[in-house]
Design an enzyme around this catalytic site. Structure first.
Site, mmCIF file in Angstrom:
data_model
loop_
_atom_site.group_PDB
_atom_site.id
_atom_site.type_symbol
_atom_site.label_atom_id
_atom_site.label_comp_id
_atom_site.label_asym_id
_atom_site.label_seq_id
_atom_site.Cartn_x
_atom_site.Cartn_y
_atom_site.Cartn_z
ATOM 1 N N LEU A 41 0.529 -1.147 -0.154
ATOM 2 C CA LEU A 41 0.045 -0.175 0.327
ATOM 3 C C LEU A 41 0.533 1.781 -0.279
ATOM 4 C CD1 LEU A 41 -3.065 1.110 0.613
ATOM 5 C CD2 LEU A 41 -2.868 0.618 2.697
ATOM 6 N N ASP A 42 1.007 2.254 -1.340
ATOM 7 C CA ASP A 42 1.648 3.029 -1.120
ATOM 8 C C ASP A 42 1.799 3.699 0.169
ATOM 9 O OD1 ASP A 42 1.960 2.519 -3.870
ATOM 10 O OD2 ASP A 42 0.665 3.797 -4.393
ATOM 11 N N HIS A 43 2.948 4.649 0.343
ATOM 12 C CA HIS A 43 3.180 5.551 1.624
ATOM 13 C C HIS A 43 2.162 6.798 2.106
ATOM 14 C CE1 HIS A 43 4.601 8.643 -0.867
ATOM 15 N NE2 HIS A 43 5.228 9.532 0.243
ATOM 16 N N SER A 45 -1.085 6.334 0.697
ATOM 17 C CA SER A 45 -2.258 5.710 0.599
ATOM 18 C C SER A 45 -2.692 5.020 2.333
ATOM 19 C CB SER A 45 -2.659 5.018 0.389
ATOM 20 O OG SER A 45 -2.238 5.322 -1.021
#
Length: 200
Positions: A41-43, A45
């Site tokens: 999960l992107d930083h 997000s």
């Protein structure tokens, strides 16, 4: 062991960081030893991240052949039109190929925790919330999909992976999925995360 964790904004999906100064990582949340993320999960997000110490289980969660749907609440810049929603549903042409059809619906603003730092808004541009579900896991896929149809993402919160839902976990809290009990050892408040009432 399977852990559900509500990853806060700005936290990396790894336990170490060699940057100077180091950025926040999963090491700061008291997670059990030996677990690692099943997917990413992107930083920038937020929301549901699954972690496990079982390689076979991690493969089942992340392998596209198992087609585990991932559901997101997405705050976008602009007012989505029926044509834009249909474009998301039908598949979007990206630089790395066309996406699979997705579920996309306009929803009422959900009752989420405040983001830290807050989302930056332009007073002259409206915003809206979508519930988007995809069966893939390309790099920054949801953000690229909404941008491709003219709806830049302002905030992205993952609320489900397959049958596993974020539920009432507060940012930074986690629970053991096996028995559903929160074993953080901390008195962390929970917040309701409704699906959101469908608008369109």
């Amino acid at each position: 062991m399977l852990i559900a964790f509500n990853k806060p904004y700005g936290v990396l999906c790894q336990f170490t960081d060699r940057s100077t100064p180091p950025r926040p990582t999963l090491a700061g949340f008291g997670l059990p030893a030996g677990v690692y993320p099943a997917g990413r999960l992107d930083h920038d997000s937020e929301g549901l991240l699954l972690l496990t110490d079982d390689g076979t289980l991690a493969h089942r969660i992340t392998d596209p052949r198992h087609k585990l749907a991932k559901a997101y609440l997405v705050q976008v810049e602009g007012t989505p039109s029926p044509a834009q929603l249909d474009a998301l549903r039908g598949g979007v042409e990206l630089a790395d190929g066309r996406t699979r059809p997705a579920e996309a619906e306009l929803v009422e603003p959900p009752a989420l925790w405040p983001r830290d730092p807050p989302v930056r808004f332009r007073k002259t541009v409206p915003d809206a919330w979508l519930r988007l579900a995809i069966g893939e896991g390309r790099n920054r896929q949801v953000r690229r999909m909404t941008a491709a149809v003219g709806l830049p993402t302002l905030r992205l919160v993952r609320v489900a992976i397959g049958a596993h839902a974020l539920g009432a976990l507060a940012p930074g809290a986690w629970r053991l999925v096996d028995d559903g009990q929160d074993i953080t050892g901390r008195r962390t408040p929970t917040v309701p995360i409704p699906r959101g009432r469908t608008v369109c």
